[in-house]
Design a protein around this motif. Sequence first.
Motif, PDB file in Angstrom:
ATOM      1  N   LEU A  75       0.823  -1.214   0.000  1.00  0.00           N
ATOM      2  CA  LEU A  75       0.000   0.000   0.000  1.00  0.00           C
ATOM      3  C   LEU A  75       0.854   1.260   0.000  1.00  0.00           C
ATOM      4  O   LEU A  75       0.517   2.258  -0.639  1.00  0.00           O
ATOM      5  N   GLU A  76       1.974   1.250   0.721  1.00  0.00           N
ATOM      6  CA  GLU A  76       2.863   2.408   0.723  1.00  0.00           C
ATOM      7  C   GLU A  76       3.450   2.640  -0.665  1.00  0.00           C
ATOM      8  O   GLU A  76       3.549   3.786  -1.133  1.00  0.00           O
ATOM      9  N   VAL A  78       2.086   1.706  -3.491  1.00  0.00           N
ATOM     10  CA  VAL A  78       0.999   2.127  -4.379  1.00  0.00           C
ATOM     11  C   VAL A  78       0.715   3.616  -4.206  1.00  0.00           C
ATOM     12  O   VAL A  78       0.521   4.345  -5.190  1.00  0.00           O
ATOM     13  N   ARG A  79       0.674   4.084  -2.956  1.00  0.00           N
ATOM     14  CA  ARG A  79       0.425   5.514  -2.723  1.00  0.00           C
ATOM     15  C   ARG A  79       1.504   6.381  -3.368  1.00  0.00           C
ATOM     16  O   ARG A  79       1.216   7.407  -4.002  1.00  0.00           O
ATOM     17  N   LEU A  82       1.157   6.205  -7.353  1.00  0.00           N
ATOM     18  CA  LEU A  82       0.036   6.992  -7.856  1.00  0.00           C
ATOM     19  C   LEU A  82       0.284   8.487  -7.704  1.00  0.00           C
ATOM     20  O   LEU A  82      -0.063   9.282  -8.582  1.00  0.00           O
ATOM     21  N   SER A  83       0.877   8.872  -6.572  1.00  0.00           N
ATOM     22  CA  SER A  83       1.172  10.293  -6.358  1.00  0.00           C
ATOM     23  C   SER A  83       2.219  10.796  -7.339  1.00  0.00           C
ATOM     24  O   SER A  83       2.087  11.894  -7.902  1.00  0.00           O
ATOM     25  N   GLY A  88      -5.282   8.774 -10.372  1.00  0.00           N
ATOM     26  CA  GLY A  88      -6.277   8.616  -9.342  1.00  0.00           C
ATOM     27  C   GLY A  88      -6.332   7.211  -8.774  1.00  0.00           C
ATOM     28  O   GLY A  88      -5.580   6.311  -9.168  1.00  0.00           O
ATOM     29  N   LYS A  89      -7.282   7.012  -7.844  1.00  0.00           N
ATOM     30  CA  LYS A  89      -7.404   5.725  -7.179  1.00  0.00           C
ATOM     31  C   LYS A  89      -7.903   4.637  -8.122  1.00  0.00           C
ATOM     32  O   LYS A  89      -7.822   3.448  -7.779  1.00  0.00           O
ATOM     33  N   ALA A  90      -8.448   5.020  -9.261  1.00  0.00           N
ATOM     34  CA  ALA A  90      -8.958   4.018 -10.196  1.00  0.00           C
ATOM     35  C   ALA A  90      -7.856   3.102 -10.709  1.00  0.00           C
ATOM     36  O   ALA A  90      -8.139   1.996 -11.183  1.00  0.00           O
ATOM     37  N   TRP A  92      -5.443   1.790  -8.828  1.00  0.00           N
ATOM     38  CA  TRP A  92      -4.774   1.132  -7.709  1.00  0.00           C
ATOM     39  C   TRP A  92      -4.431  -0.325  -8.033  1.00  0.00           C
ATOM     40  O   TRP A  92      -3.405  -0.841  -7.598  1.00  0.00           O
TER      41      TRP A  92
END
Length: 539
Positions: A75-76, A78-79, A82-83, A88-90, A92
């Motif tokens: 998750l770290e 992925v954040r 994406l950033s 966007g979150k789409a 993920w």
Amino acid sequence: MKRKDEVLKIFLKWKKMIETQSGRKIKTLRSDNGGEYKSDPFLKVCQDEGIVRHFTVRETPQQNGVAERMNRTLLEKVRCMLSNAGLGKAFWAEAITYASHLINRLPAAANEGKTPMEVWSGKPCTDYKYLHIFGCPAYYHVRESKLDPRAKKALFMGFSTGVKGYRLWCPDEKKIVVSRDVTFDEAAMVNQNKHEGEIEATKTMSSSKQVELLKTPVVPVRSDITDTSPTVDSDEEDEDDEEEAPTQEPPQQQDSIAIRRSRREIRKPVRFTDIVAYALPVIEDDIPSAYKEAVRSSESVEWKKSMDEEMKSLHKNETWELVQLPKGKKAIGCKWVYAKKMESLGKDNVRFKARLVAKGYAQKEGIDYNEVFSPVVKHSSIRILLALVAQFDLELAQLDVKTAFLHGDLEEEIYMSQPEGFKVAGKENWVCKLQKSLYGLKQSPRQWYKRFDRFMIGQKYTRSHYDHCVYFRKLQDGTFIYLLLYVDDMLIACKSKVEIERLKTQLSNEFEMKDLGEARKILGMEMKRRYSSSKDCDR
């Protein structure tokens, strides 16, 4: 997986794949107390397969610490991905798939410095060169109509399982595409992030200055001092000054920041300082662009002589034979190309050169030619050879192949119209059936290289695996002789002048050569040699 009741179905697929690939059976399965893991069908499958189940205590995730820590790591990543990509979150799912792909190829201390892929398969990872920044701009090759672009812009998402291609998101078509021919532009993404960081730093600096100006100084008040009118007036004056400061200072600070940003100074090239003197050589050369211009110019005698020499060379080489055009065949055109070459620094000794060139743009791939290749030595190979010449005091010679492309044998059946001004009387409608390569043909460079490569291999020379235009041979005394090929220009380096002359003789017996003596200039690089206690090459 959209619903939790799909866990058993996915687990069975994963179990079959793991056991098939590794040849081992699953013995133990540890999970939390989720209902999808403790359902009757799931428990029955584990019982039938002999899989021992381990469950963690409620509210005690540390009992399954490896899995929980890996979830946090994913998750770290992925954040951050994406950033960094501005997505966007789409996206993920794409990001977490690529993050797991990276983790499986990174060394881990728990695996004694080995990657998970190496522990699993027993083979080290070697596909690092295919890794790219997630979400970076990429251009994939497309083949649509003739006037449409040959590439479309997309974003890199990762890789597709079982496919040797890149997984890309096309914003125009709003879909995922998989392509092998992709060009990545990671530098644009890095520069964009750097630019955004500079903007944020500028905004932070400006806001911090404004905060400092808005801060009100605290004035200590003594209890033994009474409020008098002068004191009140002074406080009011201080407050007035403090209220005016924010309205005046920040604009000055912002202006100063904008002024301090340096701009690149654009300078005019030195050759354009005197534009009249720069343009004079172009006007004075007056090189014809067609045959009719050449025969009508004031230098028609020189141009005619150069064309006669070119035709003599073509006939000597038996480049073509005159035939009638077969039915169903189409002849390509040809034209004369003219140039002037300076033999020295002055213009007193000018060499007129005419070249007959086939109109290769009319050729069709698969009919008139199949493969193309141009024998061009790498610039790094030239620099390495010059370094060897300077270090080991080697002799450096230069040669030129006259009409190099005419030495290649054609494998395709090609017909060409007769050259303008040299049509055979009584056979004006006949065409030239090419037997040798000609300048302008798509396959001419490749055919010339095949002929030259066959000759060099026959002379016991070895072709370099890193640059196919570099040949070398070890001599009896342990030294080497090197040859570099750039289309029709050659550089020969060796300690022994006798070996250089021997190679020149061999080349002259096979091809029509021109000895340029000691190397002076190649690819626009002028070389001057200083002879002292040691020899150096200056460029």
